[in-house]
Design an enzyme around this catalytic site. Structure first.
Site, mmCIF file in Angstrom:
data_model
loop_
_atom_site.group_PDB
_atom_site.id
_atom_site.type_symbol
_atom_site.label_atom_id
_atom_site.label_comp_id
_atom_site.label_asym_id
_atom_site.label_seq_id
_atom_site.Cartn_x
_atom_site.Cartn_y
_atom_site.Cartn_z
ATOM 1 N NE ARG A 127 -2.676 1.557 3.633
ATOM 2 C CZ ARG A 127 -3.476 1.263 4.647
ATOM 3 N NH1 ARG A 127 -4.334 1.225 4.477
ATOM 4 N NH2 ARG A 127 -3.443 1.157 5.809
ATOM 5 C CG ASP A 166 -3.854 2.029 11.175
ATOM 6 O OD1 ASP A 166 -5.337 3.575 11.437
ATOM 7 O OD2 ASP A 166 -3.935 1.450 10.409
#
Length: 567
Positions: A182, A468
């Site tokens: 990603r 996160d």
């Protein structure tokens, strides 16, 4: 490092240094390292520069379109389905067939591109590992370049890690997960690499360097003739998907590989994108392997999209789960859309982590995971995400119990009932209450996550969850929303307004953080700096687009060239 200005601090030059061999128009301002130079080769940088030059104006226009959409929403408009693209939504088209190498994705693990993490994740028993340059990584120069080195070693199968503290060497098993990567979102710059006098686009740096160095090895090994494979974050509409499709076309042409070799899953993690799922798949139809419910960022986007709507205030973060009507509708429509088009519909993240010192609490956490995954697989999802290797077995059992030996549910669960979902279903206001404990938790998590991010860690275990940037963003924008509209905390009988207590809550939670982490760690960490940034963003008159855009200035370090090194 406070007050570094735009794109950071310039380290003093004390001695002769080496320099990267760069093509014309490219300027590397990050620290020179011989290992990094193996990634930052002249040809690889030329490829990145070619991508930047071809697509930068398209990207800038897409970002301007985001601003225009935000202006409309702030003036009272609501996102919805575009009448102009109805023909795409109602058409009979499908995406390219799913490559055999990634037909079975029933459990995927995610994590940053750190060396030990990569090995453990590939060995975890998951079907896929999504190696993350985005929400789980603090994008320092060191992290980004070492991440590229680590991925190159992983694709070559040579990656090892010597943990001297544990006297253990980590290496890959014979059977490993498929690797997806990603890159960062369109909005994030890479301020250590300038191309034609301006910072490069972060995602083009991440994609370009990884693709250039690894496409051949990956296709010969993991991809079984396809690949590399990617996850694409933060998109808001099909225009942005079209740019990615063009990037893929250009990369395939450069490499001399077949069109459609590169495959990507798009995270549906912004509210506007849920109304463009068919259009996004259509633009990427030669390169798509599905969509994913990026549910934490999706909650963040709900607040951001409706920042000018005082009638759409969120309850406590912990109450905004998949049982909320707007969240369940989003998941159901995603499944139907993907399966109509012949690709995977991936479920959301299980953020829990094992609680080793409390068996009762650990079992309760795992039961939550089981119920969440049962809901996903029975709804028709083809796979799910886990944040910790300890969850893989539980998630795998749940999906296998329903799916059996089938690699996915693309052909068997069509969810035609979801064709009746309306804009109102997807926008329904979430129900719940707001509490003092919710405010405290948001404050505590936001500050601790940001402190970790500033010191190089983008994925942080806090209170038995893996946090996160997406979960920290919920904490930030929720407080901002509550403060902006003078919310009363009504869930615990206190009846106080957030504006009257936020300053005191910050002080008390900082004291609690110091007690929890210890005085020494608190002193060495960047907790005070994180607190200043976090509280400034929470109390700002206008909402910052992303927590990390402002914080990025604190981690950029420019190293000046030593002219003598080129003489």
């Amino acid at each position: 490092m406070i007050g570094l200005g735009s794109y950071g601090y310039t380290a003093p030059s004390s001695k002769k240094i080496n320099a990267y061999d760069v093509p014309q128009g490219v300027d590397i301002r990050g620290r020179f390292d011989e290992e990094f130079a193996k990634i930052l080769t002249k040809d690889a940088l030329q490829f990145v520069a070619d991508l930047q030059r071809e697509f930068r104006n398209h990207i800038k226009y897409a970002m301007e379109c985001r601003k225009e959409a935000k202006r409309r929403y702030n003036e009272g408009a609501l996102p919805g389905f575009d009448p102009a693209t109805r023909y795409i939504r109602e058409g009979k088209w499908t995406c390219a067939p799913v490559p055999p190498a990634v037909a079975d994705r029933r459990v995927e693990i995610t994590g940053p591109v750190e060396r030990k993490m990569i090995i453990n994740a590939l060995n975890s028993g998951a079907k896929v590992f999504m190696a993350d340059f985005e929400d789980a990584l603090s994008p320092s120069w060191e992290n980004l370049m070492r991440g590229q080195i680590n991925l190159k070693d992983a694709v070559e199968g040579t990656i090892t890690f010597n943990d001297k503290a544990r006297n253990r060497v980590y290496k890959l098993n014979n059977e490993i997960a498929r690797l997806f990567v990603r890159p960062r979102g369109w909005h994030l710059p890479e301020a250590h690499i300038f191309i034609d006098g301006e910072p490069a686009t972060g995602c083009l740096v991440d994609f370009g360097l990884y693709f250039y160095h690894n496409y051949a090895n990956f296709r010969n090994t993991q991809g079984q003739g396809f690949g590399p494979f990617f996850y694409l974050p933060k998109m808001e509409n099909s225009r942005e998907a079209k740019i990615w499709n063009s990037v893929f076309d250009k990369a395939e042409k450069m490499a001399g590989i077949e069109k459609g070799s590169i495959r990507a899953t798009v995270l549906i993690e912004t509210l506007p994108a849920v109304f463009q799922m068919d259009e996004i798949l259509y633009e990427l139809r030669d390169h798509s392997v599905g969509l994913n419910c990026g549910r934490w960022d999706y909650i963040f986007s709900y607040v951001k999209t409706f920042q000018g709507h005082p009638d759409r205030l969120l309850p406590d973060r912990g109450q905004v789960g998949m049982t909320q009507h707007f969240m369940r509708s989003y998941s159901d429509l995603l499944i139907r859309t993907c399966h109509r088009r012949g690709v995977h519909a991936m479920g959301g993240m299980a953020a829990q982590i094992p609680i080793r010192d409390d068996p009762t609490a650990n079992e309760a956490a795992f039961e939550l995971v089981r119920k969440d995954k049962q809901r996903e697989v029975k709804a028709g999802h083809d796979g799910t995400w886990a944040a910790h290797p300890g969850l893989i077995k539980t998630c795998m059992e749940v999906f296998t119990n329903t799916m059996g030996n089938s690699p996915n549910q693309i052909e068997t669960v069509k969810r035609d009932d979801a064709s009746n979902l309306t804009e109102d279903d997807l926008l329904q206001r979430p129900r719940g209450v707001r509490t003092m404990e919710g405010l405290r938790l948001n404050t505590r998590v936001g500050i601790q996550y940001l402190a970790a991010w500033l010191t190089g860690s983008g994925s942080v275990p806090l209170y038995n969850l893996m946090e996160d940037a997406a979960t920290a963003e919920i904490s930030r924008v929720q407080i901002w929303q509550w403060l902006k509209y003078g919310v009363e905390l009504d869930g615990d009988g206190l009846g106080v307004r957030v504006n009257h207590v936020f300053g005191r809550v910050v002080e008390e939670e900082m004291a609690r953080i110091e007690r929890e982490v210890g005085k020494e760690k608190f002193k060495k960490g960047m907790y005070k700096e994180a607190c200043k940034i976090f509280t400034r963003q929470c109390t700002a008159s206008t909402l910052d687009e992303f927590l990390t855009l402002d914080a990025y200035n604190y981690i950029v370090i420019h190293h000046p060239k030593d002219v003598s090194s080129k003489l």
